[in-house]
Design an enzyme around this catalytic site. Structure first.
Site, PDB file in Angstrom:
ATOM      1  N   GLU A  81      -6.419  -0.794  -6.395  1.00  0.00           N
ATOM      2  CA  GLU A  81      -5.539   0.264  -6.902  1.00  0.00           C
ATOM      3  C   GLU A  81      -4.379  -0.425  -7.623  1.00  0.00           C
ATOM      4  O   GLU A  81      -3.663  -1.230  -7.035  1.00  0.00           O
ATOM      5  CB  GLU A  81      -5.032   1.107  -5.731  1.00  0.00           C
ATOM      6  CG  GLU A  81      -4.225   2.324  -6.122  1.00  0.00           C
ATOM      7  CD  GLU A  81      -3.786   3.127  -4.897  1.00  0.00           C
ATOM      8  OE1 GLU A  81      -3.580   4.344  -5.039  1.00  0.00           O
ATOM      9  OE2 GLU A  81      -3.646   2.536  -3.799  1.00  0.00           O
TER      10      GLU A  81
ATOM     11  N   SER B  27       0.815  -1.210   0.000  1.00  0.00           N
ATOM     12  CA  SER B  27       0.000   0.000   0.000  1.00  0.00           C
ATOM     13  C   SER B  27       0.851   1.263   0.000  1.00  0.00           C
ATOM     14  O   SER B  27       0.324   2.367   0.059  1.00  0.00           O
ATOM     15  CB  SER B  27      -0.926   0.004   1.224  1.00  0.00           C
ATOM     16  OG  SER B  27      -0.170  -0.135   2.414  1.00  0.00           O
TER      17      SER B  27
ATOM     18  N   ASN C 285      -3.210   5.733   0.101  1.00  0.00           N
ATOM     19  CA  ASN C 285      -2.559   6.022   1.382  1.00  0.00           C
ATOM     20  C   ASN C 285      -1.796   7.341   1.390  1.00  0.00           C
ATOM     21  O   ASN C 285      -1.475   7.851   2.464  1.00  0.00           O
ATOM     22  CB  ASN C 285      -1.654   4.864   1.786  1.00  0.00           C
ATOM     23  CG  ASN C 285      -2.469   3.719   2.343  1.00  0.00           C
ATOM     24  OD1 ASN C 285      -3.494   3.929   2.985  1.00  0.00           O
ATOM     25  ND2 ASN C 285      -2.033   2.493   2.086  1.00  0.00           N
TER      26      ASN C 285
ATOM     27  N   HIS D 246      -3.128  -3.258  -5.182  1.00  0.00           N
ATOM     28  CA  HIS D 246      -3.464  -2.875  -3.813  1.00  0.00           C
ATOM     29  C   HIS D 246      -4.965  -3.051  -3.559  1.00  0.00           C
ATOM     30  O   HIS D 246      -5.781  -2.235  -3.984  1.00  0.00           O
ATOM     31  CB  HIS D 246      -3.040  -1.418  -3.573  1.00  0.00           C
ATOM     32  CG  HIS D 246      -3.387  -0.908  -2.220  1.00  0.00           C
ATOM     33  ND1 HIS D 246      -3.620   0.435  -1.967  1.00  0.00           N
ATOM     34  CD2 HIS D 246      -3.559  -1.547  -1.021  1.00  0.00           C
ATOM     35  CE1 HIS D 246      -3.914   0.593  -0.690  1.00  0.00           C
ATOM     36  NE2 HIS D 246      -3.882  -0.592  -0.107  1.00  0.00           N
TER      37      HIS D 246
END
Length: 294
Positions: A179, A146, A217, A167
């Site tokens: 992702e 991540s 993130n 992700h």
């Protein structure tokens, strides 16, 4: 110079080998890491993408927990009327659990592998070295990282063009997004195969450039970190911080509850990556974050 020529020849050979793989024919997936994320990925790969899945971990106890979670999850789906008992049996039959020690024998037929271990570059590199050595030359190697650079992870393999970021969001069976992150060397063919597998898993995809934290993130973790700073500074109680953000911004849970759900160790690891790689003090982890881990 000779070493460079060999490396180039190896890359060309790997590319040609990979080009023979029909992405739609991906039928055996390896998931390394049997925690909450890895188990969730294994479930959607088996249930929606109709793949045989081998789940690998260093600890037998963790594998047993993963197997139990998959069975419990399927039982709940049956109880909700979303699956039949036959569907449950079919799902569990597609899942196999084994230790990393026994991995070589189980990885030979894998054509897509997904790493879902802790957020540590060294740990991930050790996994990718193993996968690179024992999977088919044409197999795609994906990371569920991540925050860590896909390019850095790919550098430890002989097939960087077949390494990609995938992700998933937690909990994997529920959250609709994956992702997708291309490394510097990731080929279009690898990207196409990954997008197709994600679609077969019933997921929507969004792409991000290979930068620390990517998008999810890079945006989420500073938000959580700032909430921890606010708690540390006594601006509000944990309950009021969560209540203000939940009711005031219409999010399903407050940032501190979300941090606990994600795992404080994971939050801290990601903030350290952002702070180290981007070099901006705004990503400095709150001192309260590591203190809550002890």
């Amino acid at each position: 110079m000779l070493g460079l020529r060999r490396a180039a020849a190896s890359a060309r050979h790997a590319t040609r080998a990979f080009a023979t793989l029909d992405p739609a024919a991906i039928n055996k997936v390896a998931v390394v890491g049997s925690g909450q994320m890895g188990t969730g990925i294994a479930i959607v790969a088996a249930k929606h993408a109709n793949c045989q899945v081998i789940v690998l971990d260093v600890k037998k106890e963790q594998l047993a927990k993963s197997r139990d979670f998959a069975s419990s999850w399927a039982s709940k789906e049956v109880g909700k009327g979303r699956m039949t008992e036959g569907d449950k049996s079919e799902l569990l039959d597609k899942l196999r659990f084994t230790t990393i020690e026994e991995a070589p024998a189980h990885l030979r037929d894998v054509n897509f592998a997904i790493e879902a271990v802790s957020e540590s570059l060294d740990v991930k590199r050790s996994v990718f070295t193993l996968l690179d050595q024992h999977t088919k030359p044409e197999a795609v190697l994906a990371s569920n990282t991540s925050s860590i650079s896909i390019t850095k992870i790919a550098a430890c393999t002989n097939r960087p063009e077949q390494v990609i970021g995938m992700h998933f969001m937690n909990p994997v069976p529920v959250m609709p997004l994956v992702e997708v992150i291309r490394g510097l060397a990731t080929s279009q063919h690898t990207l196409d195969a990954t997008l197709l597998l994600a679609k077969r898993m019933g997921k929507e995809t969004a792409s991000a450039v290979d930068r620390p934290g990517f998008i999810a993130n890079r945006v989420l973790m500073p938000y959580i970190n700032e909430a921890v700073f606010a708690l540390q500074e006594g601006i509000a109680t944990a309950e009021d911080i969560d209540k203000i953000m939940k009711l005031g911004t219409n999010v399903p849970m407050g940032p501190l509850t979300l941090a606990d759900f994600i795992g404080l160790d994971t939050c801290l690891s990601i903030m350290k990556v952002l702070h180290t790689e981007l070099g901006d003090s705004k990503y400095r982890p709150s001192p309260l974050l590591p203190s809550q881990l002890h």
